[in-house]
Enzyme design. Structure first.
Site, PDB file in Angstrom:
ATOM      1  N   SER A  20      39.352 134.340  45.525  1.00 12.11           N
ATOM      2  CA  SER A  20      38.433 133.416  46.183  1.00 12.11           C
ATOM      3  C   SER A  20      39.058 132.661  47.352  1.00 12.11           C
ATOM      4  CB  SER A  20      37.871 132.409  45.167  1.00 12.11           C
ATOM      5  OG  SER A  20      38.912 131.625  44.622  1.00 12.11           O
TER       6      SER A  20
ATOM      7  N   LYS B 197      34.539 123.480  41.760  1.00  6.07           N
ATOM      8  CA  LYS B 197      35.016 123.473  43.147  1.00  6.07           C
ATOM      9  C   LYS B 197      34.268 122.439  43.988  1.00  6.07           C
ATOM     10  CE  LYS B 197      36.617 128.273  43.136  1.00  6.07           C
ATOM     11  NZ  LYS B 197      36.456 129.635  43.680  1.00  6.07           N
TER      12      LYS B 197
END
Length: 816
Positions: free
Chosen positions: A716, A759
């Site tokens: 990611s 996140k």
């Protein structure tokens, strides 16, 4: 001892001259003494040559023993130096080149030097033991004779006629050699006699050998006597038991007279076993009646029947199917966890409808409640195990927990066969017996921590138990009968889904439990942790107040986790120190006897930030705040860890050097591959970004992610590393307060990621204003609370070019 010349030896009593150099025959497993006539079988080529050489001369030969009888072709260093000179009496040649030689021992001798040629020979010197007649020698002979008689009488391997032959010998040295030849002792012990040159010393050595052997023979007799006694006792017991058994068979009334058997038979009848299981139990019961009570098999059979009787067959608890009651219980015990709670309430609703339809006779035979297998997957400390207990309490079912962490033996799940000593059922049947009902809630904890080795694969053994289509006939190896697990509500827990074998995942409904967000931790602490800890420390709300800001500070500065275990530990530590301070203040105010009235009148202690550092010390974690300035070769990424969300400052430097990409900061293989993919994308589109293709020649690119002691991995960060490399290569600064996440492909496509909840929370906590996420993750925003999205400008990315205008300060000029 008389010597004639240098090369010949004279034996005084026979006046026989023996050469000083003689052929040598190595002996295996035997020592030949003087006055001893013994046949020797020779097959080695060198030994045959030595015998032939002796026959061609005076027929004298030197006999020495091997130090190790296993050596086929011994060298001089493998032979003893002391031996016996013998004369060859007779030679018989046998088939297969074998020779049988009859030798007669003459005198002790010592090898001065071995001579290795076609055959082994040696320079020798003979040795007559020194004889000192007198009372000492007579006493030694008498003692040796007495021990030899005892030895012959005790040892059945030696003929009694040996005593008669011994009595006919008069010479002291002949008596010594005769005894030494006839006792069964190791070669090394007999060899010691040949090494001594004094007859008295030889007798002392011989007496020690006889005494030692007599002690060993006595111990052997004692052992044999004990074994015979034990065998006779067992035989006698067996005969008596057989007689009792025959009498019992004739009377055929043992089950009617023995209270123990009556009680056991009644327990089988009342156990509500299925008919086939009851038949097997009665068969085992009839077998038990015929087994002697003292036999080990009786204990095995009795334990088996106890397990069959005590396992619940048709004992059920009444389910509480009130969906509102279940919702209340789940909300009382846990804050958040909406998805797992919703799934449990759905299951209760289904059970409600099935119970309603069962009242209709037309549906009753067709309805069957399908067994539910739920798998709660989430990081440690989020309440997976406690949720299982709450489900059991909400349904009014018994609860049992099986810890699978570290289990490597298949028999732990399916049990051991009854043929093994100490065998018992597997953990599932043990849990059923412990629960006492056929419809408990069984929690299988840490299902992802199982292993496998030579004892089998326990995960494969779970397939039958956790398969709703076949667990109604679960077969435990110990019980060896079908057991119905279809009414059991199985709940499994795991920290990571990928560690669960795929066949098991296919049989379970996976429910993801994400880590708690900051506001959720605050609520959990207020509703559950603090009230429980106040009670444990003997405090009340009138004694201490912990504001929300302090809870938030503890969560962010002293713990960094997805769950609340460490948060509970830190609050407990805070409570202990506050309790100590309160007690000390009371003692200072009122002396040894605290005044309760005054204590109640005092205002409660409200914990402040300063108090927090005083009680818990310096904060262990610092919040990462993004830089306010533009930076070249830098970008901010969003990462998910087992402790929650975090931001990553990715730095890139371009310097002269050989063409090389260096990555530091404990990056995993997947992360390194993402960096390579991002660099390849930039190189293939360099003209689009205004970078000359030759610019990459003789350039070394270094990517570093700080906090190098912490391992990092995952795809990611691909888009973030690509942005940082592009900024460094084009000298184009990136904007502050912009963070991003997403996997990049060689074509510049941005692929979806996981952990979006954590996140976004990390971005909000770090002062980020713009967050770029993959376009495919936009659908996940619906499930994220508004508290997390507030204040964030969330930009979807389909391809890498979508990020350029949001993150770079200057536009890229295309290279012509």
């Amino acid at each position: 001892m008389d010597t004639i010349e240098e090369k010949d030896i004279l034996i005084s009593d026979t006046r026989t001259i023996i050469p000083s150099t003689l052929p040598v025959i190595p002996l295996r497993d035997i020592v030949i003494f003087p006055y001893m006539m013994y046949p020797v079988l020779a097959g080695r080529e060198s030994t045959v040559k030595a015998i032939n050489a002796s026959l061609e001369k005076e027929k004298y030969i030197m006999l020495v023993s091997q130090t190790d009888s296993r050596i086929e072709d011994p060298l001089p260093e493998n032979l003893y130096k002391d031996g016996t000179i013998a004369r060859i009496i007779q030679v018989i040649r046998l088939p297969n080149n074998l020779i049988k030689v009859l030798v007669d021992g003459i005198v002790q001798a010592k090898v001065l030097k071995f001579i290795q040629d076609e055959y082994l020979s040696a320079d020798i010197v003979y040795r007559f033991p020194e004889v000192n007649p007198g009372t000492e020698l007579d006493a030694l002979i008498r003692q040796a004779s007495k021990l030899f008689h005892e030895y012959i009488n005790s040892n059945r391997n030696i003929a009694q006629e040996s005593i008669v032959a011994y009595e006919n010998i008069k010479e002291p040295d002949r008596k010594l050699y005769y005894i030494a030849s006839n006792i069964l002792v190791p070669i090394a012990a007999k060899q010691r006699l040949l090494e001594l040159t004094d007859l008295n010393e030889q007798y002392y050595e011989l007496i020690n050998m006889l005494s030692s052997e007599l002690e060993i023979l006595q111990v052997e007799k004692d052992i044999e006597r004990k074994i015979n006694q034990s065998m006779q006792k067992n035989q006698r017991k067996f005969i008596v038991q057989e007689q009792i058994r025959i009498l019992q068979e004739e009377l055929n009334d043992e089950d009617e007279t023995d209270p123990e058997f009556l009680k056991l038979k009644d327990a089988i009848r009342k156990s509500k076993m299925p008919s086939d299981v009851k038949d097997k139990a009665m068969e085992e019961f009839n077998k038990l009646k015929k087994i002697p009570a003292m036999s080990p098999e009786a204990t095995v059979s009795r334990n088996y029947l106890d397990w069959l009787i005590n396992v619940p067959w048709k004992i059920f608890t009444q389910d509480n199917l009130d969906i509102l009651h279940a919702k209340k219980i789940l909300d009382e015990d846990h804050y958040g966890l909406d998805k797992p709670k919703e799934r449990i309430l759905e299951h209760i609703a289904i059970l409600n409808n099935i119970e309603r339809l069962k009242k209709d006779k037309s549906y009753k035979e067709q309805l069957k409640a399908r067994a539910q297998i739920l798998c709660l997957v989430g990081p440690p400390g989020v309440g997976k195990t406690s949720l299982g207990k709450s489900i059991a309490r909400a349904l009014n079912r018994k609860f049992s927990r099986i810890s699978l962490g570290g289990v490597r033996d298949e028999s732990e799940i399916r049990g051991h066969r009854r043929t093994y000593i100490g065998s018992m059922p597997g953990r599932i049947i043990q849990s059923m017996r412990k629960a006492g009902t056929a419809n408990p809630v069984i929690l299988m904890d840490e299902i992802d921590k199982m292993g496998m080795d030579f004892r089998g694969d326990p995960a494969s053994a779970l397939l039958e138990a956790l398969d709703p289509e076949q667990n109604n006939t679960f077969n435990d190896h110990y019980l060896d009968v079908d057991y119905d697990l279809s009414k059991v509500l199985f709940i499994t827990t795991a920290n990571v889904q990928y560690a669960i074998p795929l066949p098991l995942q296919d049989r379970m409904e996976i429910i993801q439990i994400p880590g708690y967000l900051e506001h959720e931790k605050v609520e959990i602490a207020k509703r559950h942790i603090i009230p429980k800890l106040l009670l444990e420390h003997g405090l009340t709300n009138d004694d201490v107040i912990i504001p929300d800001a302090i809870i938030r500070k503890i969560s962010n500065a002293y713990t960094r986790e997805s769950g609340v275990r460490n948060l509970e530990r830190e609050i407990a530590s805070l409570m202990r120190k506050i309790t100590k301070e309160i007690v000390l203040k009371k003692l200072d105010t009122d002396g040894e006897k605290p005044n309760k009235k005054k204590a109640k009148q005092k205002a409660p202690l409200s914990v402040t930030v300063d108090d927090l550092e005083k009680y818990l010390g310096v904060p262990r974690f610092k919040e990462k705040i993004t830089d306010e300035k533009d930076k070249v070769g830098s970008a901010v990424g969003l990462a998910w860890t087992s402790m929650g969300g975090d931001i990553l400052d990715i730095e890139v430097s371009v310097m002269p050097g050989r063409d090389k990409l260096t990555l530091t900061g404990q990056l995993g293989e997947v992360m390194k591959e993402s960096a390579l993919a991002g660099l390849s994308y930039i190189k293939s589109n360099c003209k689009h970004f205004g970078i000359h293709p030759k610019y990459f020649t003789n350039k070394e690119i270094h990517i570093h992610i700080p906090e190098g002691a912490i391992p990092k991995d995952g795809p990611s960060a691909g888009v973030t590393m690509t942005v940082a490399m592009l900024s460094a290569l084009s000298n184009n600064p990136t904007r502050p307060y912009v963070a991003m996440t997403g996997e990049i492909t060689l074509r510049g496509q941005i692929l979806p990621i996981g952990g979006l909840n954590e996140k976004l929370l990390a971005a909000q906590r770090s002062g980020i204003k713009t967050v770029m996420i993959p376009k495919d993750n936009v659908k996940d925003l619906k499930e994220i609370p508004d508290k997390i999205k507030d204040g964030l400008n969330i930009v979807p990315l389909n391809v890498f070019d979508d990020s350029v205008k949001h993150v770079f300060r200057k536009k890229f000029g295309k290279l012509k």
